[in-house]
Design a protein around this motif. Structure first.
Motif, mmCIF file in Angstrom:
data_model
loop_
_atom_site.group_PDB
_atom_site.id
_atom_site.type_symbol
_atom_site.label_atom_id
_atom_site.label_comp_id
_atom_site.label_asym_id
_atom_site.label_seq_id
_atom_site.Cartn_x
_atom_site.Cartn_y
_atom_site.Cartn_z
ATOM 1 N N GLU A 76 0.825 -1.218 0.000
ATOM 2 C CA GLU A 76 0.000 0.000 0.000
ATOM 3 C C GLU A 76 0.854 1.260 0.000
ATOM 4 O O GLU A 76 0.402 2.318 -0.380
ATOM 5 N N ILE A 79 2.233 6.233 2.737
ATOM 6 C CA ILE A 79 1.153 6.892 3.474
ATOM 7 C C ILE A 79 0.398 5.895 4.335
ATOM 8 O O ILE A 79 0.142 6.157 5.524
ATOM 9 N N ASP A 80 0.062 4.753 3.770
ATOM 10 C CA ASP A 80 -0.666 3.756 4.552
ATOM 11 C C ASP A 80 0.174 3.223 5.712
ATOM 12 O O ASP A 80 -0.355 2.907 6.769
ATOM 13 N N THR A 84 -1.721 6.657 7.751
ATOM 14 C CA THR A 84 -3.076 6.147 7.947
ATOM 15 C C THR A 84 -3.099 5.204 9.145
ATOM 16 O O THR A 84 -2.330 4.254 9.215
ATOM 17 N N GLY A 85 -3.969 5.493 10.072
ATOM 18 C CA GLY A 85 -4.061 4.702 11.289
ATOM 19 C C GLY A 85 -3.114 5.160 12.379
ATOM 20 O O GLY A 85 -3.216 4.715 13.515
ATOM 21 N N TYR A 88 -4.126 9.775 11.560
ATOM 22 C CA TYR A 88 -5.576 9.880 11.452
ATOM 23 C C TYR A 88 -6.144 8.467 11.335
ATOM 24 O O TYR A 88 -5.475 7.563 10.840
ATOM 25 N N GLU A 90 -8.063 5.209 10.003
ATOM 26 C CA GLU A 90 -8.243 4.682 8.659
ATOM 27 C C GLU A 90 -9.639 4.988 8.120
ATOM 28 O O GLU A 90 -9.809 5.213 6.917
ATOM 29 N N SER A 91 -10.612 5.060 9.008
ATOM 30 C CA SER A 91 -11.987 5.336 8.580
ATOM 31 C C SER A 91 -12.160 6.770 8.070
ATOM 32 O O SER A 91 -13.175 7.087 7.461
ATOM 33 N N LEU A 93 -10.015 8.293 5.906
ATOM 34 C CA LEU A 93 -9.138 8.477 4.752
ATOM 35 C C LEU A 93 -9.754 9.415 3.715
ATOM 36 O O LEU A 93 -9.089 10.331 3.227
ATOM 37 N N VAL A 96 -9.662 12.998 4.935
ATOM 38 C CA VAL A 96 -8.305 13.555 4.909
ATOM 39 C C VAL A 96 -7.924 13.933 3.481
ATOM 40 O O VAL A 96 -7.356 15.000 3.245
ATOM 41 N N ARG A 97 -8.246 13.092 2.530
ATOM 42 C CA ARG A 97 -7.945 13.408 1.125
ATOM 43 C C ARG A 97 -8.683 14.662 0.676
ATOM 44 O O ARG A 97 -8.116 15.499 -0.023
#
Length: 128
Positions: A76, A79-80, A84-85, A88, A90-91, A93, A96-97
């Motif tokens: 991934e 960033i992942d 992410t997580g 911020y 993961e839910s 995402l 954030v984008r």
């Protein structure tokens, strides 16, 4: 040891690049001639998300991590793995984008507004 240090350095540069994608348009408020650089960075950043091509910094970090004998980043990507997580949930995402895109658009709109509304009625323009 040196490869681990190189992997950490590449990760730090990658994080700075992401920060520049988010906030580089605001840097251009002070240094208007840098807006073209931010345009390139933003296009690259959004392209990696929207189109999904690989970032050379991720490749470089994976290369250095493997030479150091540690596992590479997950498929991934950066960033992942790092954000992410961690920064911020993961839910969030999508939110954030959208917030990143809004920051870029607001910074560019603000730059346009600032260059059109210089003191004395004369625009300072991007070149000046």
């Amino acid at each position: 040891m040196w490869y681990r240090l190189l992997a950490d350095l590449i990760a730090a540069v990658h994080l700075l690049f992401i920060g520049y994608v988010v906030a580089g348009g605001f840097v251009a408020w002070r240094l208007p001639r840098t807006i073209w650089l931010h345009g390139l960075a933003a296009a690259w950043g959004f392209g990696t998300v929207l189109i999904g091509y690989d970032c050379p910094l991720t490749y470089g970090e994976n290369w250095a991590r493997q030479r150091a004998g540690i596992s590479g980043l997950p498929p991934e990507g950066f960033i992942d793995h790092y954000l992410t997580g961690v920064i911020y949930p993961e839910s969030m995402l999508l939110e954030v984008r959208v917030l990143v895109a809004a920051c870029v658009l607001v910074s560019w709109a603000g730059l346009w507004w600032r260059t059109r509304r210089a003191p004395g009625g004369a625009g300072v323009g991007i070149a000046g």
